[in-house]
Write an enzyme that holds these catalytic residues in place. Structure first.
Site, PDB file in Angstrom:
ATOM      1  CE  LYS A  40      -3.858  -2.368   2.219  1.00 14.15           C
ATOM      2  NZ  LYS A  40      -4.604  -2.688   3.446  1.00 14.15           N
TER       3      LYS A  40
ATOM      4  CD  GLN B 263      -3.347  -4.163   6.591  1.00 12.93           C
ATOM      5  OE1 GLN B 263      -3.195  -3.228   5.799  1.00 12.93           O
ATOM      6  NE2 GLN B 263      -4.102  -5.212   6.289  1.00 12.93           N
TER       7      GLN B 263
ATOM      8  CG  ASP C 254      -9.368   0.299   4.811  1.00 18.27           C
ATOM      9  OD1 ASP C 254      -9.059   0.011   3.636  1.00 18.27           O
ATOM     10  OD2 ASP C 254      -8.657   0.005   5.793  1.00 18.27           O
TER      11      ASP C 254
END
Ligand code: NAD
Length: 298
Positions: free
Chosen positions: A63, A107, A130
């Site tokens: 990422k 994460q 997200d």
């Protein structure tokens, strides 16, 4: 574009190249970043990793690299597995108020002593790239602007890339997690597909997949969808990420068999996977655009 949604007499499906599609979309992201740069804004994504889960470390590295390639700043913050929940929440709160940070990603999974739901809802919805916050889940549910979770968003871009019109089609989604299956079903519904959601307790999965025009397999179980479970001309998106006996990455679909019947199919690797990171970049640049006073895009 129904005329090419068919697979006459055993011709192999068209394999959708998620890497190539990602590359095209990332060019668009880079251009949008450059437009923001002209306004003195550089989009920034804060990436928080707690603990030393090896898979998470790989995801985070990918990422960060993808951000850099598009001109997005990425602030990687790594904390050890004992980092407290309160310290993490305080760090998120600081980033919520940092005007130079446009997106915040924690994460998952976080270590067991940290409440995942608390972490997700601590992130300001306007920076929740997200798309996991309940405010964004609600926005998706009601069809108002928000952030869509990256994996289902990537699947919608894949369908768009082949010109597939979902109107009136029957889509069968296998798996109903909050991050993949449920938002996937809502996005398909938004496009007027008739959606069937399947899960571990679904009886006779095959009878449902055999009715499908589109199958999205997101169960995390290899070889779950086999050739006898699909009808000719189906479009198959394989979200699953599993390992075969040789340790090789594979999806939920028996790719070699199903491709002989499907019209389109995504491979694993190289299908949905790269699109997930790409949509994270799209969401991050969108967050920066929305937060930019002179743009205020929805
Ligand atoms: P999850 O474990 O949270 O949910 C799995 C879902 O599948 C559940 O709803 C469960 O009921 C259902 N399921 C499990 N076995 C089933 C079966 N035999 N028949 C029908 N339904 C079944 O998983 P998740 O986070 O939604 O991820 C699903 C898969 O997608 C995993 O393999 C994961 O690694 C992968 N994934 C890939 C990406 C990507 O970028 N390609 C992103 C996220 C997740």
């Amino acid at each position: 574009m129904d005329e090419h949604i068919m697979n006459p007499s055993g011709h192999s499906a068209q394999v959708i190249d998620g890497v190539a599609l990602s590359s095209r979309l990332r060019t668009g992201v880079t251009q949008r970043v450059q437009a923001l740069n002209l306004l003195g804004i550089t989009p920034r994504l804060a990436v928080i990793l707690v603990g030393d889960n090896p898979a998470s470390q790989v995801y985070v590295r990918n990422k960060v690299k993808a951000c850099q390639d598009c001109g997005i700043l990425s602030g990687l913050e790594k904390y050890d597995a004992h980092f407290s929940e309160s310290a993490l929440l305080a760090r998120i709160e600081a980033l919520n108020h940092d005007p130079a940070t446009h997106g915040i990603l924690v994460q998952l999974p976080v270590p067991a002593h940290i409440d995942t739901a608390k972490v997700i809802t601590a992130i300001c919805p306007a920076k929740d790239v997200d798309g996991f916050h309940t405010a964004n889940a609600g926005a998706l549910m009601t069809g108002v602007p928000g952030f869509w979770p990256c994996t289902p968003y990537g699947c919608m871009e894949i369908l768009d890339s082949i010109g597939y019109d979902l109107y009136g089609k029957h889509a069968v989604v296998i798996g109903c997690s909050n991050i993949v299956g449920k938002p996937m079903a809502l996005l398909l519904l938004q496009k007027n597909a008739t959606v069937t959601m399947c899960h571990i307790a679904t009886r006779d999965l095959k009878s449902l997949t055999l009715q499908a025009d589109v199958i999205v397999a997101a169960a995390g179980k290899r070889h779950l969808v086999t050739t006898d479970m699909v009808r000719p001309g189906v479009v198959v998106l394989d979200v699953g990420m599993n390992h075969d006996d040789a340790g090789k990455l594979c999806g939920d679909v028996d790719f070699d068999g199903v491709r002989t019947k499907a019209a389109y199919i995504t491979p694993v690797p190289g299908g949905v996977g790269p699109m997930t990171i790409t949509m994270l970049l799209v969401n991050t640049v969108l967050a920066a655009e929305r937060l930019a006073p002179s743009l205020g895009t929805t």
